[in-house]
Design a protein around this motif. Structure first.
Motif, mmCIF file in Angstrom:
data_model
loop_
_atom_site.group_PDB
_atom_site.id
_atom_site.type_symbol
_atom_site.label_atom_id
_atom_site.label_comp_id
_atom_site.label_asym_id
_atom_site.label_seq_id
_atom_site.Cartn_x
_atom_site.Cartn_y
_atom_site.Cartn_z
ATOM 1 N N LEU A 81 0.799 -1.250 0.193
ATOM 2 C CA LEU A 81 0.182 0.023 0.122
ATOM 3 C C LEU A 81 0.704 1.130 -0.001
ATOM 4 C CD1 LEU A 81 -2.911 1.221 0.250
ATOM 5 C CD2 LEU A 81 -2.901 1.056 2.821
ATOM 6 N N SER A 82 1.038 1.854 -1.116
ATOM 7 C CA SER A 82 1.993 2.807 -1.465
ATOM 8 C C SER A 82 1.668 4.227 -0.815
ATOM 9 C CB SER A 82 2.412 2.960 -2.901
ATOM 10 O OG SER A 82 3.414 3.926 -3.296
ATOM 11 N N LEU A 83 0.668 4.691 -1.271
ATOM 12 C CA LEU A 83 -0.021 6.022 -0.963
ATOM 13 C C LEU A 83 -1.224 6.092 -0.845
ATOM 14 C CD1 LEU A 83 0.695 9.088 -1.082
ATOM 15 C CD2 LEU A 83 0.705 9.120 -3.571
ATOM 16 N N ILE A 84 -1.785 6.993 -0.008
ATOM 17 C CA ILE A 84 -3.169 7.562 0.058
ATOM 18 C C ILE A 84 -3.609 8.807 -0.253
ATOM 19 C CG2 ILE A 84 -5.352 7.428 1.225
ATOM 20 C CD1 ILE A 84 -4.047 5.181 3.121
ATOM 21 N N ALA A 85 -4.309 9.035 -1.442
ATOM 22 C CA ALA A 85 -4.530 10.510 -1.919
ATOM 23 C C ALA A 85 -6.071 10.757 -1.826
ATOM 24 C CB ALA A 85 -4.158 10.746 -3.239
ATOM 25 N N ILE A 86 -6.324 12.031 -0.818
ATOM 26 C CA ILE A 86 -7.672 12.313 -0.614
ATOM 27 C C ILE A 86 -8.012 13.534 -1.378
ATOM 28 C CG2 ILE A 86 -9.365 12.904 1.259
ATOM 29 C CD1 ILE A 86 -7.332 11.410 3.273
ATOM 30 N N ASP A 87 -8.683 13.460 -2.428
ATOM 31 C CA ASP A 87 -8.963 14.430 -3.267
ATOM 32 C C ASP A 87 -10.292 15.127 -2.873
ATOM 33 O OD1 ASP A 87 -8.639 16.180 -5.400
ATOM 34 O OD2 ASP A 87 -9.365 14.696 -7.226
ATOM 35 N N GLU A 88 -10.471 16.448 -3.458
ATOM 36 C CA GLU A 88 -11.709 17.415 -2.691
ATOM 37 C C GLU A 88 -11.738 17.172 -1.277
ATOM 38 O OE1 GLU A 88 -12.987 19.137 -4.973
ATOM 39 O OE2 GLU A 88 -12.873 18.157 -6.908
ATOM 40 N N TYR A 93 -3.106 2.568 8.911
ATOM 41 C CA TYR A 93 -1.909 2.409 8.036
ATOM 42 C C TYR A 93 -1.011 3.382 8.297
ATOM 43 C CZ TYR A 93 -6.013 0.090 5.868
ATOM 44 O OH TYR A 93 -6.931 -0.807 5.556
ATOM 45 N N ALA A 94 -0.409 3.497 9.477
ATOM 46 C CA ALA A 94 0.695 4.217 9.818
ATOM 47 C C ALA A 94 1.881 3.869 8.961
ATOM 48 C CB ALA A 94 1.022 3.744 11.291
ATOM 49 N N GLY A 95 2.680 5.086 8.562
ATOM 50 C CA GLY A 95 3.803 4.686 7.570
ATOM 51 C C GLY A 95 3.570 4.926 6.273
ATOM 52 N N VAL A 96 2.139 4.821 5.820
ATOM 53 C CA VAL A 96 1.600 4.999 4.534
ATOM 54 C C VAL A 96 1.464 6.462 4.194
ATOM 55 C CG1 VAL A 96 0.189 4.553 2.676
ATOM 56 C CG2 VAL A 96 0.794 2.825 4.280
ATOM 57 N N PRO A 97 2.207 7.323 3.294
ATOM 58 C CA PRO A 97 2.185 8.612 3.155
ATOM 59 C C PRO A 97 0.740 8.902 2.872
ATOM 60 C CG PRO A 97 3.452 7.654 1.371
ATOM 61 C CD PRO A 97 3.385 6.528 2.473
ATOM 62 N N ARG A 98 0.342 10.152 3.102
ATOM 63 C CA ARG A 98 -1.045 10.610 2.762
ATOM 64 C C ARG A 98 -1.149 11.783 1.977
ATOM 65 N NH1 ARG A 98 -4.488 11.245 7.276
ATOM 66 N NH2 ARG A 98 -2.283 11.309 8.361
ATOM 67 N N ILE A 99 -1.814 12.327 1.006
ATOM 68 C CA ILE A 99 -1.691 13.538 0.482
ATOM 69 C C ILE A 99 -3.356 14.089 0.350
ATOM 70 C CG2 ILE A 99 -1.636 12.511 -1.734
ATOM 71 C CD1 ILE A 99 -0.502 15.212 -2.684
ATOM 72 N N ALA A 100 -3.606 15.196 0.823
ATOM 73 C CA ALA A 100 -4.800 15.823 0.735
ATOM 74 C C ALA A 100 -4.898 17.002 -0.025
ATOM 75 C CB ALA A 100 -5.409 16.189 2.228
ATOM 76 N N LEU A 101 -5.954 17.097 -1.007
ATOM 77 C CA LEU A 101 -5.926 17.970 -2.121
ATOM 78 C C LEU A 101 -7.036 18.823 -2.309
ATOM 79 C CD1 LEU A 101 -4.727 15.113 -3.473
ATOM 80 C CD2 LEU A 101 -3.545 16.835 -4.698
#
Length: 628
Positions: free
Chosen positions: A145-152, A177-185
């Motif tokens: 599980l590489s990355l979690i992106a949260i759009d809107e 999912y500690a350690g998995v990077p997250r990006i909110a946009l």
């Protein structure tokens, strides 16, 4: 989580996959930060390239063996378009939503667990479902599980203008999912919403990347409402005949009535609102995305995540709730960077209705107070005598200079000292209430001010008041403007079911002559024709720079038309919106440069390796055949 080795070149991915030679603005810093495993909060205007901020890291991290990126996406249309565009670019991607049958869902789940997907798009309802979480658990345990992106991401906020309850459950992803990077946009968030996003998504340690909110290609124009349909018709016919556009209305009935009226006037107009059958909504949205020249008449239920780049105008027939809503909705125009118009007409009734809806809502006092402040900021921009863009950017904490590309900059409004008129209006409101024991609406008050005898003025005994006829030197439109602007300034409030007017505390200073009231004079919009002014904020003057297509010579226009015709055939064959194959800017560059080899074609912005292989020879053949 291990970092991505330096051998995975994100700039090479940008060029190879997406056909671009350089990142824009903060993109490079965001991509580097997220690729190396950092959390990020990204605020970037619509059309600023938010999707690349997670798509490039997703590809880089997948190539480094770190698995799949999961994208939380709020709308089916957005998922379809993003996955279609990635597929065209040669990136394995999929979505999970209600349009898939059981076999389709199972096929996507197999690809997910087998590590064949680079990106998977899913709605928040799907993300938080136990079955889906079990699959994510399995991937996480295997380090895939590489990355979690949260759009809107503004949807997570209780202060957000488009609150979506399911987003509130996404906070558990941080711990699970500690350690998995997250990006909110998100494309819009004021200080309150920004803080709420950080808190509710547990992104306190995330690096914020805040881009300029300026959209210099959008021209903002706001006109006083005076037969709104006639005004809209003149605007579209004079400036956007044949263009794709969106017309926003507040109610479902008004949406349908306006769409019917526009069709009767010869436009290809479609309605869109939450009350329509889901299949009808999907059909209308697909037509808007795939056909040219469609005008979508809609409530705010339409638009979020719509990726159509060539929307040339966004019109509001009703006042939005706040500046975030206005900014987000107008931002759906000109995503391709080409000139677009944000046009709005509003009047006294709009101001009264918006205030009434806030007052009558079941929300708490703190929320109501904040919503009033947000509405006040929008009203201040609408009534402003100075640059619209300066006001708009200031709301988001951004300093700027007059833009030279809004109605106030291009045609500075006449202004008049309305202090005495304001005192008359406030006195009239006070006297009528004092005499009768209750308030009255704007229409009756204007009759009293102008000395117009009606059944109501006679029955209420208001013809004997000292304020009867004191304002006969001003016409009804001027008085409506005075009252509207007094409401906008907060000196007058509307009350109750019948929107009667009453004095606010601040009216006392106006009545005493301690406050100067300077207002804009009503005016008709100046016809501007099809020409466009495009500037960067801060120039202070308008330089004439037409869109890229308009700069093409006769031969270039012929090549552009031939390329559009070819693109339409390819899009139809692949069941995709045309802009996903290539956008207009890419076709225009092809038409301007007329490449004669695959190497030359590879230098066109937007032509990646997969598209060059798939379409390169066909494009060269189209260009070679123009004129023969």
């Amino acid at each position: 989580m291990p970092t991505v080795p330096e051998s995975v070149d994100t700039f090479a991915i940008l060029h190879e996959v997406f056909g671009y030679t350089a990142f824009r603005g903060h993109q490079a810093a965001i991509v580097e930060h997220v690729t190396q495993g950092g959390d990020a909060l990204v605020l970037m205007p619509t059309g600023g390239g938010k999707s690349l901020c997670y798509q490039v890291p997703a590809i880089a991290r997948h190539r480094a063996g770190q698995g799949v990126t999961v994208v939380v996406s709020p709308l089916i249309a957005l998922m379809h378009d993003q996955v279609g565009a990635l597929d065209e670019a040669g990136v394995p991607a999929a979505f999970l939503n209600s349009t898939l049958d059981i076999a389709g869902v199972q096929a996507v789940e197999r690809d997910l667990l087998a590590g064949r997907l680079v990106l998977l798009y899913a709605a928040p309802e799907r993300i938080t479902h136990p079955r889906f979480l079990a699959m994510l658990d399995s991937l996480h345990e295997r380090g895939k599980l590489s990355l979690i992106a949260i759009d809107e991401a503004h949807c997570v906020s209780q202060w957000g203008h488009d609150f979506r309850e399911e987003y509130l459950q996404l906070d558990m992803l941080a711990e699970r999912y500690a350690g998995v990077p997250r990006i909110a946009l998100t494309a819009t968030a004021d200080d309150h919403t920004r803080a709420d996003i950080v808190h509710r998504l547990s992104l306190e340690g995330a690096q914020p990347f805040i881009s300029s909110f300026d959209r210099p290609n959008i021209r903002y124009s706001i006109v006083e409402k005076d037969n709104a349909r006639t005004q809209l018709l003149r605007f579209i016919r004079d400036e956007h005949d044949g263009d794709a556009g969106i017309v926003y209305c507040q109610s479902r009935k008004k949406v349908e009535d306006t769409a019917d009226w526009l069709r009767a006037e010869g436009f290809s107009a479609l309605p869109y609102h939450a009350g329509l059958d889901a299949d009808v909504r999907r059909l209308h949205q697909d037509r808007f995305l795939r056909e040219e020249g469609i005008v979508m008449v809609a409530t705010v239920a339409f638009g979020m995540g719509i990726d159509k780049p060539d929307v040339r105008f966004v019109a509001h027939l009703d006042l939005p709730k706040n500046i975030e809503g206005y900014y987000q909705e107008t931002g759906r125009g000109g995503r391709d960077g080409e000139p677009a118009d944000a046009w709005m007409t509003y009047g006294l009734a709009d101001v009264v209705n918006q205030r009434r809806m806030i007052d009558e809502s079941t929300a708490g006092d703190d929320f109501k107070r904040l919503q009033r402040a947000k509405l006040d900021a929008l009203l201040a921009m609408a009534e402003s005598l100075d640059c619209r863009r300066v006001r708009l950017l200031s709301y988001f904490g951004e300093d700027s200079q007059p833009c030279g590309n809004c109605d106030n900059c291009l045609h500075p409004p006449a202004r008049w000292d309305a202090t005495e008129a304001a005192r008359m209006a406030l006195s009239c409101i006070y006297r009528c209430h004092q005499h009768s024991g209750f308030g009255f609406g704007a229409g009756h008050l204007i009759d009293v001010l102008r000395g117009v005898s009606t059944d109501k003025t006679r029955q209420r005994g208001h013809e004997g008041l000292s304020t009867f006829g004191i304002g006969k030197q001003l016409g009804e439109p001027q008085w409506r403007g005075v009252i509207r602007q007094l409401i906008a300034l907060g000196h007058v409030v509307s009350e109750g079911e019948y929107n009667t007017l009453a004095l606010a505390d601040s009216a006392r200073a106006v009545l005493k002559g301690e406050v100067v009231i300077e207002l804009r004079e009503p005016r008709e919009p100046t016809p501007r024709g099809r020409g466009r002014t495009k500037t960067s904020s801060g120039t202070g003057s308008a330089s004439r720079v037409p869109g890229i297509v308009a700069t093409l010579d006769v031969d270039g226009q012929a090549r552009f038309a031939a390329l559009k015709s070819w693109r339409a055939e390819v899009a139809k064959e692949h069941n995709l919106p045309a802009y996903i194959v290539f956008n207009d800017a890419t076709l225009a560059q092809m038409a301007a440069e007329a490449p004669s080899s695959l190497d030359e074609l590879a230098g066109i912005s937007g032509v990646g390796t997969k598209k060059l292989d798939a379409y390169g020879r066909d494009i060269l053949r189209v260009l070679d055949n123009v004129g023969f």
